[in-house]
Design a protein around this motif. Structure first.
Motif: not given
Length: 52
Positions: A9-28
């Protein structure tokens, strides 16, 4: 086990801060759809067969 989840979850949080919530959620979500694509196509085919 909880430590592993916390690290993920910590790594996901870092990725979301870098790329944005919607981009990370969309890719997932896209990855889940691609993973289950054969099951989805099969279910749609059975649905069409039942409707006819």
């Amino acid at each position: 086990m909880p430590e592993i989840i916390a690290v993920i979850l910590q790594k996901v949080e870092v990725i979301m801060e870098k790329y944005g919530f919607w981009k990370v959620t969309g890719v997932f979500l896209l990855s889940i759809i691609l993973w289950q694509l054969s099951s989805i196509v099969s279910a749609v085919a059975k649905l069409v067969e039942v409707i006819k």
